[in-house]
Scaffold this active site. Structure first.
Site, mmCIF file in Angstrom:
data_model
loop_
_atom_site.group_PDB
_atom_site.id
_atom_site.type_symbol
_atom_site.label_atom_id
_atom_site.label_comp_id
_atom_site.label_asym_id
_atom_site.label_seq_id
_atom_site.Cartn_x
_atom_site.Cartn_y
_atom_site.Cartn_z
ATOM 1 N NE ARG A 212 8.137 -2.407 6.258
ATOM 2 C CZ ARG A 212 6.834 -2.185 6.399
ATOM 3 N NH1 ARG A 212 6.150 -1.594 5.452
ATOM 4 N NH2 ARG A 212 6.212 -2.583 7.500
ATOM 5 C CE LYS B 283 -1.961 -0.907 3.970
ATOM 6 N NZ LYS B 283 -1.225 -2.131 4.334
ATOM 7 N NE ARG C 71 -4.435 -0.628 9.956
ATOM 8 C CZ ARG C 71 -3.257 -0.193 9.578
ATOM 9 N NH1 ARG C 71 -3.130 0.843 8.802
ATOM 10 N NH2 ARG C 71 -2.188 -0.824 9.956
ATOM 11 N NE ARG D 243 2.222 -4.631 11.183
ATOM 12 C CZ ARG D 243 3.286 -4.449 10.400
ATOM 13 N NH1 ARG D 243 4.458 -4.948 10.744
ATOM 14 N NH2 ARG D 243 3.163 -3.762 9.296
HETATM 15 P P1 AP5 Z 1 5.034 -1.551 1.862
HETATM 16 O O1 AP5 Z 1 4.665 -0.771 0.652
HETATM 17 O O2 AP5 Z 1 5.801 -0.852 2.925
HETATM 18 O O3 AP5 Z 1 3.720 -2.286 2.427
HETATM 19 P P2 AP5 Z 1 2.468 -1.716 3.247
HETATM 20 O O4 AP5 Z 1 1.261 -2.408 2.749
HETATM 21 O O5 AP5 Z 1 2.473 -0.215 3.234
HETATM 22 O O6 AP5 Z 1 2.830 -2.308 4.666
HETATM 23 P P3 AP5 Z 1 2.782 -1.642 6.133
HETATM 24 O O7 AP5 Z 1 3.510 -2.620 7.013
HETATM 25 O O8 AP5 Z 1 3.319 -0.244 6.159
HETATM 26 O O9 AP5 Z 1 1.273 -1.637 6.403
HETATM 27 P P4 AP5 Z 1 0.536 -1.622 7.744
HETATM 28 O O10 AP5 Z 1 -0.820 -1.310 7.293
HETATM 29 O O11 AP5 Z 1 0.652 -2.817 8.609
HETATM 30 O O12 AP5 Z 1 1.340 -0.536 8.596
HETATM 31 P P5 AP5 Z 1 1.015 0.956 9.002
HETATM 32 O O13 AP5 Z 1 2.274 1.698 8.947
HETATM 33 O O14 AP5 Z 1 -0.159 1.481 8.281
HETATM 34 O O15 AP5 Z 1 5.850 -2.842 1.375
HETATM 35 C C1 AP5 Z 1 6.350 -3.778 2.308
HETATM 36 C C2 AP5 Z 1 7.685 -4.356 1.783
HETATM 37 O O16 AP5 Z 1 7.444 -5.058 0.563
HETATM 38 C C3 AP5 Z 1 8.745 -3.303 1.440
HETATM 39 O O17 AP5 Z 1 10.013 -3.809 1.755
HETATM 40 C C4 AP5 Z 1 8.614 -3.090 -0.073
HETATM 41 O O18 AP5 Z 1 9.833 -2.704 -0.672
HETATM 42 C C5 AP5 Z 1 8.167 -4.485 -0.527
HETATM 43 N N1 AP5 Z 1 7.248 -4.458 -1.671
HETATM 44 C C6 AP5 Z 1 6.163 -3.656 -1.847
HETATM 45 N N2 AP5 Z 1 5.532 -3.939 -2.998
HETATM 46 C C7 AP5 Z 1 6.212 -4.966 -3.568
HETATM 47 C C8 AP5 Z 1 6.041 -5.723 -4.774
HETATM 48 N N3 AP5 Z 1 5.026 -5.493 -5.623
HETATM 49 N N4 AP5 Z 1 6.931 -6.705 -5.057
HETATM 50 C C9 AP5 Z 1 7.966 -6.973 -4.198
HETATM 51 N N5 AP5 Z 1 8.186 -6.285 -3.045
HETATM 52 C C10 AP5 Z 1 7.312 -5.293 -2.724
HETATM 53 O O19 AP5 Z 1 0.534 0.789 10.512
HETATM 54 C C11 AP5 Z 1 1.450 0.451 11.541
HETATM 55 C C12 AP5 Z 1 0.736 0.501 12.891
HETATM 56 O O20 AP5 Z 1 0.231 1.838 13.139
HETATM 57 C C13 AP5 Z 1 -0.515 -0.383 13.016
HETATM 58 O O21 AP5 Z 1 -0.186 -1.721 13.359
HETATM 59 C C14 AP5 Z 1 -1.286 0.334 14.119
HETATM 60 O O22 AP5 Z 1 -0.720 0.077 15.374
HETATM 61 C C15 AP5 Z 1 -1.036 1.797 13.789
HETATM 62 N N6 AP5 Z 1 -2.049 2.353 12.866
HETATM 63 C C16 AP5 Z 1 -1.864 2.817 11.606
HETATM 64 N N7 AP5 Z 1 -3.022 3.247 11.066
HETATM 65 C C17 AP5 Z 1 -3.981 3.048 12.022
HETATM 66 C C18 AP5 Z 1 -5.377 3.274 12.046
HETATM 67 N N8 AP5 Z 1 -6.037 3.773 10.990
HETATM 68 N N9 AP5 Z 1 -6.044 2.938 13.169
HETATM 69 C C19 AP5 Z 1 -5.396 2.434 14.247
HETATM 70 N N10 AP5 Z 1 -4.077 2.173 14.285
HETATM 71 C C20 AP5 Z 1 -3.365 2.485 13.173
#
Ligand code: AP5
Length: 225
Positions: free
Chosen positions: A134, A20, A95, A178
């Protein structure tokens, strides 16, 4: 024919590691709308060691959602910024059903709607591989992957040569938690947005370039943006 939008309000949904953030960075530039990532906003607060950051760190480190009542203030303030007037790309929000309701209320107040919800469908095993591999450059937000997109020099950012870091919630145990939270709380949104005719599904397992192409095709070509 491609749909035309006056403003473009997009939501990206998908499990952790579905890409994402990677795609949101690319598409927000192409469509010239701000990328609003609640995870990045929360991490910035914890990095700056603000009072708010300390209050949310425990939830994030355990892979739990930050309670909506705690999070919503910073989200609402962000929507209020001038750069959101042409639309925004939401990455990681809403979320759960509660946040989806709050987003509806807010958009109704602004006289706007969600144009598309893009769901990056990705298998759990691949997600685990992507997240444990990552590495990020905290100052710029550049993201690498030990297997799929390694830096030129081991452990160092290509542009600055500074050290890369591993996110504290990218350990195997926390990723498992997660994924559980995603399945319990976020997956119901897929059906919700499907029923409203807003959901488009993209194969998140394809290469970065192919996923970008599929996502842009699914969103359409906004005019006047
Ligand atoms: P990446 O693009 O970073 O993936 P992502 O889907 O963004 O993964 P996240 O881990 O950031 O998502 P998340 O939703 O768990 O975390 P968030 O920060 O929102 O890609 C991942 C890896 O794969 C990278 O190394 C990339 O290079 C590689 N990659 C990508 N695409 C690829 C492809 N096509 N082919 C090969 N490799 C690829 O949330 C973190 C925490 O914050 C949550 O757990 C929660 O505690 C809190 N939080 C955030 N938002 C909320 C909310 N709305 N409500 C409550 N708590 C929240």
């Amino acid at each position: 024919m491609s749909p035309a939008f006056r403003s473009l309000n997009l939501v990206f949904l998908g499990p952790p590691g579905s890409g994402k953030g990677t795609q949101a960075r690319i598409l927000s530039e192409r469509y010239r709308i701000p990328h609003i990532a609640t995870g990045d906003m929360l991490r910035e607060e914890t990095r700056r060691r603000t009072e708010f950051g300390s209050s949310v760190k425990g939830y994030m480190d355990k892979g739990e959602l930050v309670p909506t009542s705690v999070l919503n203030g910073i989200v609402l303030r962000r929507f209020d910024s001038d750069d959101c007037s042409r639309g925004f790309l939401l990455d990681g929000y809403p979320r759960n059903v509660e946040q989806a309701g709050l987003l509806d209320d807010l958009l109704a107040e602004l006289g706007r709607t969600i144009e598309r919800v893009v769901w990056f469908k990705t298998d759990d095993e691949l997600v685990m591989k992507r997240l444990t591999g990552r590495r990020t450059h905290p100052n710029s937000g550049r993201v690498y992957n030990l297997e799929f997109n390694p830096p030129r020099e081991d452990g160092l950012d290509d542009a600055t040569g500074e050290s890369l870091e591993q996110r504290s919630d990218d350990s195997e145990d926390v990723v498992r938690q997660r994924l559980q939270v995603y399945n319990d709380q976020t997956v119901p949104l897929i059906e919700l947005y499907k029923m409203r005719g807003l959901l488009v599904e993209v194969n998140g397992e394809d290469s970065v370039e192919n996923v970008t192409e599929a996502a842009m095709k699914a969103v359409g070509s906004p005019v006047g943006l």
